[in-house]
Enzyme design. Sequence first.
Site, PDB file in Angstrom:
ATOM      1  N   GLU A   1      -3.672   8.408   6.752  1.00 44.38           N
ATOM      2  CA  GLU A   1      -4.675   7.465   6.261  1.00 44.38           C
ATOM      3  C   GLU A   1      -5.027   6.447   7.347  1.00 44.38           C
ATOM      4  OE1 GLU A   1      -5.446   4.802   2.216  1.00 44.38           O
ATOM      5  OE2 GLU A   1      -3.598   5.965   2.441  1.00 44.38           O
TER       6      GLU A   1
ATOM      7  N   GLU B   1       1.904   1.983  -3.397  1.00 48.75           N
ATOM      8  CA  GLU B   1       0.809   2.551  -4.186  1.00 48.75           C
ATOM      9  C   GLU B   1       0.897   4.076  -4.189  1.00 48.75           C
ATOM     10  OE1 GLU B   1      -3.855   3.242  -3.379  1.00 48.75           O
ATOM     11  OE2 GLU B   1      -3.117   1.228  -2.910  1.00 48.75           O
ATOM     12  N   HIS B   2       1.317   4.649  -3.069  1.00 46.11           N
ATOM     13  CA  HIS B   2       1.522   6.096  -2.994  1.00 46.11           C
ATOM     14  C   HIS B   2       2.799   6.519  -3.712  1.00 46.11           C
ATOM     15  CE1 HIS B   2      -1.407   7.284   0.318  1.00 46.11           C
ATOM     16  NE2 HIS B   2      -1.506   5.965   0.304  1.00 46.11           N
TER      17      HIS B   2
ATOM     18  N   HIS C   1       0.829  -1.205   0.000  1.00 42.36           N
ATOM     19  CA  HIS C   1       0.000   0.000   0.000  1.00 42.36           C
ATOM     20  C   HIS C   1       0.865   1.259   0.000  1.00 42.36           C
ATOM     21  CE1 HIS C   1      -2.106   3.287   2.160  1.00 42.36           C
ATOM     22  NE2 HIS C   1      -3.056   2.985   1.298  1.00 42.36           N
TER      23      HIS C   1
END
Length: 448
Positions: free
Chosen positions: A147, A70-71, A67
């Site tokens: 997040e 992903e950024h 994840h």
Amino acid sequence: MIDANDTPAAPDPDSRVSGAAGVVRSELPGGARLVTETVPSVRSVALGIWIGIGSVDEGPDQAGAAHYLEHLLFKGTGRRTASDIAEEMDAVGGEVNAFTAKEHTCYYAHVLDSDVALAVDVLADVVTNAELAHTDVELERGVVLEEISMRDDDPEDLLGELFDRTLFGDHPLGLPVIGSEESIKSMSRDTLHAFWRGEYTTPRMVVAAAGNLEHDRIAELVGTALAGASAAHAGHRSEPPRAARGIQPVRESALACEFDESEQAHVMLGVPGPGRHVPGRATLAVLNTALGGGLSSRLFQQVREQRGLAYQVFSSQVRYADAGSLSVYAGCAPERLGEVVAVVRDVLGEVAAHGLTDAEVKRAQGSLRGGLVLGCEDTASRMNRIGRSELDHGRQRSLAETLGRIEAVTTDDVAVAAAELLSQPLTAAVVGPYDGVDDLPAPLRDLG
């Protein structure tokens, strides 16, 4: 960086196979697979680079790496800055994004059919040529931590993770995709870079595209864009679908509670289910839909319509390679939690003992058929369907075949599946204004 003069080898024509109507598959040099579905009636193309790596593949020091990447991969490549990526896609009205799941990651774009070459080039550049600059790692570390904080402020998100952790225990399926505050704070750039380079390889990639396209043209574009990454795996074939590893989820009753200062109680009750390689997918889909998949479902009628106990109640099922689950969610006033749980348990027990009626099965089959057919009107849905199918099963199933399997499910089939699945001890997770398990109402404390 891919030199403009590089000429990738053409896809092996013998590897091309016909799958569902309009779907063509070929394997490219380096093991990447290309699956396309031609939809000539539209003016767009949805394209995704799927990688068969997700949070279940992370080690303890990598928790949340997929994840996090992903950024980071969108922060800049050897050819484009983050601003370049945004400006190029905005200039053609396109969308580019990514999502990370427990068993896979997908980087995708949606553009006009005339701009598909740009979409292919941008996505391949991001996935294979990112820089992962130290400054960007630190910048995005703060974003990911924010997040996580947002997740902690959303009771439904928190509940889903608590339920998975309670059901699957120490297995990676029980860990959050996003990682933890501790793992993200301690993760180094070297750890992220090693995970990216070691795991995001062409044999693990599926490129899926749906829309107004020609397979040969997409194959040419993808072959060029992935030429550099493919060269590192010359002669390699695509990896097979992820196999089951014999996980044994929690089988005894389990209950977890997390305090949240809110005006609602959120509860999830469920049982372990079979993995996706176990036959009976259509039967479980019908069972789930009739149980809590729509306004006419038994849970919605019993909990909301007849008793007014909760605004939202539904069931859902997931199937991973190792195992799956069938669960029921409800959100209600804290003082009604005990009654809601009691009704849900009664419904599950009744269905386990006596199955569903013929009318319920027929309605569920109709709902599933309608959802599948309507979903095919969207190129993004088609791209997701063929990408997931290739990655998870290594084959394409036609819409007609899927509809036929749903239609073939009988009331007796559902009864057998319900008896086997819903007679298991329940696992439950609660997020709400409760100090702990001992503070919960009796219908939860005496699960068994």
